[in-house]
Design an enzyme around this catalytic site. Structure first.
Site, PDB file in Angstrom:
ATOM      1  N   PRO A 111      -3.895   4.897   5.416  1.00 57.46           N
ATOM      2  CA  PRO A 111      -2.875   3.846   5.583  1.00 57.46           C
ATOM      3  C   PRO A 111      -2.566   3.167   4.249  1.00 57.46           C
ATOM      4  O   PRO A 111      -3.468   2.936   3.445  1.00 57.46           O
ATOM      5  CB  PRO A 111      -3.525   2.867   6.558  1.00 57.46           C
ATOM      6  N   LEU A 112      -1.283   2.872   4.039  1.00 62.39           N
ATOM      7  CA  LEU A 112      -0.821   2.327   2.744  1.00 62.39           C
ATOM      8  C   LEU A 112      -1.143   0.856   2.570  1.00 62.39           C
ATOM      9  O   LEU A 112      -0.888   0.056   3.473  1.00 62.39           O
ATOM     10  CB  LEU A 112       0.709   2.421   2.706  1.00 62.39           C
ATOM     11  N   GLY A 115      -6.230  -1.730   2.135  1.00 63.33           N
ATOM     12  CA  GLY A 115      -7.634  -1.902   1.749  1.00 63.33           C
ATOM     13  C   GLY A 115      -8.416  -0.608   1.736  1.00 63.33           C
ATOM     14  O   GLY A 115      -9.630  -0.617   1.585  1.00 63.33           O
ATOM     15  N   LEU A 116      -7.710   0.534   1.868  1.00 59.52           N
ATOM     16  CA  LEU A 116      -8.415   1.817   1.877  1.00 59.52           C
ATOM     17  C   LEU A 116      -8.161   2.637   0.614  1.00 59.52           C
ATOM     18  O   LEU A 116      -8.466   3.832   0.564  1.00 59.52           O
ATOM     19  CB  LEU A 116      -8.030   2.639   3.114  1.00 59.52           C
ATOM     20  N   GLY A 117      -7.586   2.029  -0.405  1.00 59.70           N
ATOM     21  CA  GLY A 117      -7.473   2.723  -1.694  1.00 59.70           C
ATOM     22  C   GLY A 117      -6.479   3.873  -1.709  1.00 59.70           C
ATOM     23  O   GLY A 117      -6.687   4.884  -2.388  1.00 59.70           O
ATOM     24  N   SER A 118      -5.370   3.717  -0.967  1.00 58.60           N
ATOM     25  CA  SER A 118      -4.387   4.814  -0.880  1.00 58.60           C
ATOM     26  C   SER A 118      -3.765   5.132  -2.242  1.00 58.60           C
ATOM     27  O   SER A 118      -3.637   6.303  -2.617  1.00 58.60           O
ATOM     28  CB  SER A 118      -3.289   4.453   0.123  1.00 58.60           C
ATOM     29  N   SER A 119      -3.406   4.101  -3.013  1.00 55.20           N
ATOM     30  CA  SER A 119      -2.728   4.378  -4.283  1.00 55.20           C
ATOM     31  C   SER A 119      -3.681   5.039  -5.275  1.00 55.20           C
ATOM     32  O   SER A 119      -3.299   5.973  -5.991  1.00 55.20           O
ATOM     33  CB  SER A 119      -2.134   3.101  -4.874  1.00 55.20           C
ATOM     34  N   ALA A 121      -6.146   7.027  -4.580  1.00 55.12           N
ATOM     35  CA  ALA A 121      -6.329   8.427  -4.181  1.00 55.12           C
ATOM     36  C   ALA A 121      -5.139   9.273  -4.629  1.00 55.12           C
ATOM     37  O   ALA A 121      -5.298  10.399  -5.123  1.00 55.12           O
ATOM     38  CB  ALA A 121      -6.530   8.525  -2.667  1.00 55.12           C
ATOM     39  N   ASP A 163     -11.617   1.286  -7.002  1.00 53.87           N
ATOM     40  CA  ASP A 163     -10.910   2.289  -6.182  1.00 53.87           C
ATOM     41  C   ASP A 163     -10.815   3.633  -6.884  1.00 53.87           C
ATOM     42  O   ASP A 163     -11.047   4.686  -6.288  1.00 53.87           O
ATOM     43  CB  ASP A 163      -9.479   1.812  -5.878  1.00 53.87           C
TER      44      ASP A 163
HETATM   45  O1  PMV Z   1      -7.117  -4.020  -1.122  1.00 53.52           O
HETATM   46  P1  PMV Z   1      -7.714  -3.182  -2.207  1.00 53.52           P
HETATM   47  O2  PMV Z   1      -8.415  -1.950  -1.707  1.00 53.52           O
HETATM   48  O3  PMV Z   1      -6.763  -2.884  -3.327  1.00 53.52           O
HETATM   49  O4  PMV Z   1      -8.904  -4.055  -2.841  1.00 53.52           O
HETATM   50  C1  PMV Z   1      -8.696  -5.247  -3.540  1.00 53.52           C
HETATM   51  C2  PMV Z   1     -10.040  -5.702  -3.991  1.00 53.52           C
HETATM   52  C3  PMV Z   1     -10.048  -6.984  -4.801  1.00 53.52           C
HETATM   53  O5  PMV Z   1     -11.423  -7.218  -5.146  1.00 53.52           O
HETATM   54  C4  PMV Z   1      -9.564  -8.156  -3.965  1.00 53.52           C
HETATM   55  C5  PMV Z   1      -9.219  -6.900  -6.068  1.00 53.52           C
HETATM   56  C6  PMV Z   1      -9.756  -5.907  -7.066  1.00 53.52           C
HETATM   57  O6  PMV Z   1      -8.950  -5.367  -7.857  1.00 53.52           O
HETATM   58  O7  PMV Z   1     -10.976  -5.692  -7.141  1.00 53.52           O
END
Ligand code: PMV
Length: 327
Positions: A111-112, A115-119, A121, A163
């Site tokens: 999912p974009l 919080g799962l690091g899509s970009s 990946a 990520d």
């Molecule tokens: O939402 P994500 O997977 O891009 O994670 C952001 C994580 C933060 O700690 C809030 C910001 C960061 O760059 O570490």
């Protein structure tokens, strides 16, 4: 034609606090982005990203993505072309070739922006595929570093190495500032993800935590407490103590909620997972919406999430020890 894939990730512990130099432990999960590239005769870049939105889109552009010839929402195009452009620039640089163009096809089951690091990946797999298409093989460490530079630029300096390092290397990793290491002996982690169908605004959420820290001493203490908890979590991970990992995830979620980055749907999913018997549950990533991650080796959490108001989908996404790979 060359295809690579790279995994998404969940944060087992430590998001937000990592921005202030505390350690974090992201874990690669078994959901991947696949990027296929084919060298063109000209210097243009054509991106076909059928899975990146519900409608999918195709975009072709020359050196400037602003010239893109498309008919889809501008922010989606800007995001996708920014990452793809950055990946292509890194591949050209690594291979020492200027002005080579590519047809790029992106397929992703992550999912974009949730919080799962899509970009990350997409960027890791994109640099790997494009460099190999140009006859150059980069190590996973160099891919991680080049992908980080792309994220850092596209996200205007608001990116940690978490990520991109996790996606390139796979497995559970430890990130503290610029230091990134793989945690070699992590146990199997039966992650279940709940997704509310939305996404938080990472820049705004990070800025909100910064404001809170500047205004209230408790927020400073909360960030430090997350750091302590991450160090304890690393020990539990090395000991393979899934019960303690779950407890620490619950504590980490509470501390993130205190920092103001949870939401109604994230809370509903976290509590549904706990009620279903998960060892622990927390939001993952920037928060504000998006995904939660729970630990459960039965199917009870996944089933409970499917009936939870605010949850759009739930799926299993175990720890994936493999990072970027050729397809
Ligand atoms: O939402 P994500 O997977 O891009 O994670 C952001 C994580 C933060 O700690 C809030 C910001 C960061 O760059 O570490």
């Amino acid at each position: 034609m060359t295809t690579s894939s790279a995994p998404g990730k969940v944060y087992l512990f430590g998001e937000h606090a990592v921005v202030y130099g505390e350690p974090a432990v992201p874990c690669a999960v078994s959901r991947r982005a696949r990027v296929t590239v084919e060298r063109r005769d000209d210097d243009r870049i054509r991106v076909d990203a059928a899975d990146l939105s519900l409608d999918g889109f195709t975009v072709t552009y020359g050196d400037d993505p602003g010239d893109a010839d498309v008919d889809v929402p501008g922010d989606l195009v800007a995001a996708a072309t920014g990452y793809v452009d950055g990946a292509v620039a890194q591949a050209r640089d690594a291979a020492g070739v200027e002005g080579v163009g590519f047809d790029v096809t992106i397929e992703s089951d992550i999912p974009l922006g949730a919080g799962l690091g899509s970009s990350a990946a997409v960027v890791v797999a994109g640099i790997d595929a494009a460099t190999r298409e140009l006859g150059v093989d980069l190590s996973a460490e160099e891919l991680a570093d080049r992908a980080y530079r792309v994220e850092h630029e596209v996200q205007e300096g608001q990116a940690s190495r978490a990520d991109t390092f996790c996606s390139a290397m796979g497995g559970a990793v430890r990130v503290e500032g610029d230091d990134c290491d793989r945690i070699g002996d992590a146990p199997e982690l039966p992650f279940v993800v709940g997704y509310d169908g939305g996404a938080g605004n990472t820049g705004e959420l990070v800025a909100g935590v910064r404001d809170l820290k500047e205004t209230y001493g408790f927020a400073d203490d909360t960030v430090a407490a997350i750091g302590d908890l991450v160090r304890q979590g690393e020990r539990a991970l090395r000991d393979g103590d899934v019960g303690e990992l779950g407890d620490l995830m619950d504590f980490n979620h509470g501390l993130l909620a205190a920092l103001g980055v949870s939401s109604r749907s994230l809370e509903a999913m976290v509590w549904a997972a706990r009620d279903a018997g998960a060892a622990g549950a927390k939001l993952t990533g920037a928060g504000g919406g998006g995904c939660i991650v729970a630990l459960d080796d039965t199917d009870a959490t996944e089933r409970a999430l499917e009936y939870t108001p605010g949850c759009e989908s739930a799926f299993r996404a175990e720890l994936d020890t493999e990072g970027v790979r050729r397809e």
